[in-house]
Write an enzyme that holds these catalytic residues in place. Structure first.
Site, PDB file in Angstrom:
ATOM      1  N   MET A  13       0.901  -1.295   0.044  1.00 37.07           N
ATOM      2  CA  MET A  13      -0.058   0.032  -0.103  1.00 37.07           C
ATOM      3  C   MET A  13       0.675   1.235  -0.126  1.00 37.07           C
ATOM      4  O   MET A  13       1.706   1.369   0.964  1.00 37.07           O
ATOM      5  CB  MET A  13      -1.011  -0.053   1.116  1.00 37.07           C
ATOM      6  CG  MET A  13      -2.083  -1.179   1.123  1.00 37.07           C
ATOM      7  SD  MET A  13      -3.163  -1.016   2.519  1.00 37.07           S
ATOM      8  CE  MET A  13      -2.051  -2.216   3.711  1.00 37.07           C
ATOM      9  N   CYS A  95      -2.314  -2.095 -10.120  1.00 34.54           N
ATOM     10  CA  CYS A  95      -2.894  -0.696  -9.678  1.00 34.54           C
ATOM     11  C   CYS A  95      -3.603   0.007 -11.040  1.00 34.54           C
ATOM     12  O   CYS A  95      -2.920   0.195 -12.120  1.00 34.54           O
ATOM     13  CB  CYS A  95      -1.521   0.186  -9.373  1.00 34.54           C
ATOM     14  SG  CYS A  95      -1.824   1.845  -8.838  1.00 34.54           S
ATOM     15  N   GLY A 207      -9.062  -8.371  -1.474  1.00 29.73           N
ATOM     16  CA  GLY A 207     -10.149  -7.392  -1.891  1.00 29.73           C
ATOM     17  C   GLY A 207     -11.163  -7.464  -0.871  1.00 29.73           C
ATOM     18  O   GLY A 207     -11.960  -8.551  -0.814  1.00 29.73           O
TER      19      GLY A 207
END
Length: 328
Positions: A13, A95, A207
């Protein structure tokens, strides 16, 4: 190195999973795999390599995520990652940000599976550690199962054995990265089906996973589960992972153990990098969600983010004061 099974992992992240965050997470879970923020090939080939790649030995197992699309550049950066001691090289094909697209990497690479295969082969030929790929289940309005199935099939043919699948489409136009994590619907069934169709591959799901119970449910269908923002905002949820998923019966650290272990770490980092601009907040910011749900958690957060206290320069004083505000 610890157990190689990637049953649980923390997602790469940007601006969050830096080396200080990973050290903190490792104190909570001994076995969960940790991933760096995405590092572009350009940053390594033309920038400060040590600044991007240095990490603490305690972080193992830890993977380096690369962003790029030139096979030769990726191979050279993979060699650097192996030299620095990383356990895995991961290629970012997931991404969706426009900034990443301009660099011709990230989710837009899913349209160029042959190029990705060439990139993977080049990295596989360059290193002896695992080369893995993180990607989405589709891009824009391409939502057919055959699209992601064929993508994985071609990349697997280049030698990749591990795929981390974010169970959403990536919308390359019109949505921000934040919206891309929330608006495209989660389709876990697609990832489950991939595991059925590729039983010999290691398939991890990513997710929307927030709790250990959800991890356990996914592990009935896939080989591993990657957790993103929940691991950052509620890091203590990972405290049960070692026993529950890895069968580690050694005593788990308490929140007080972790806070106390962070004190010498912060002292050492400030002594090494304080002259280069490292501030205590650069480390304590990753700890703010640690006590969520406990009485005194709000005060804990306030103390660890109070500029006046942090300016005192004493990690022991600040962290022990924050710890004393929490009632267990």
């Amino acid at each position: 190195m610890k157990d190689k099974k990637r049953l649980t992992s923390v997602a790469p992240m940007l601006d969050w999973t830096d080396r200080h965050c990973r050290y903190f997470h490792r104190l909570i879970s001994r076995h969960t795999w940790l991933y760096t923020e995405m590092v572009t090939t350009g940053a390594l080939l033309y920038g400060d390599v040590a600044r991007h790649l240095d990490f603490s030995g305690e972080e193992h197992p830890v993977a380096l995520q690369l962003g790029g699309s030139e096979p030769a550049d990726l191979a050279q950066c993979a060699r650097l990652g192996e030299k620095w001691g990383y356990d895995e090289i991961n290629l970012n094909c997931g991404c969706p940000s426009e900034r990443v697209q301009k660099g011709a990497f990230g989710a837009c690479l899913m349209k160029e599976s042959t190029l990705v295969a060439n990139c993977v082969k080049a990295m596989k030929d360059a290193v002896s550690i695992d080369v893995t790929v993180k990607h989405r289940i589709g891009i824009d309005d391409i939502a057919t199962y055959s699209f992601v199935r064929d993508f994985i099939g071609e990349i697997a043919g280049a030698g990749c054995q591990t795929f981390i699948v974010h169970a959403r489409n990536a919308m390359l136009k019109g949505l921000s990265p934040k919206e891309n994590r929330e608006i495209p619907p989660l389709r876990y069934d697609v990832v489950y089906r991939l595991k059925k169709d590729f039983p010999d591959l290691e398939i991890l799901i990513n997710g929307g996973v927030e709790t250990a119970d959800q991890v356990e449910e996914h592990l009935k269908h896939v080989d591993g589960v990657m957790i993103g923002r929940a691991a950052y905002h509620y890091p203590w949820r990972m405290a049960e992972f070692d026993n529950r998923f890895y069968g580690d019966d050694s005593p788990a650290r308490t929140p007080a153990d972790v806070v106390n272990a962070m004190i010498p770490y912060i002292e050492k980092q400030l002594s090494l990098y304080g002259e280069k601009g490292l501030k205590m907040h650069g480390i304590t910011r990753h700890m703010l969600g640690m006590m969520t749900g406990l009485p005194g958690a709000r005060r804990f957060r306030q103390i660890l983010s109070d500029p006046a206290r942090l300016a005192s320069g004493s990690p022991a004083v600040v962290l022990l004061e924050a710890l004393s505000a929490v009632r267990f």
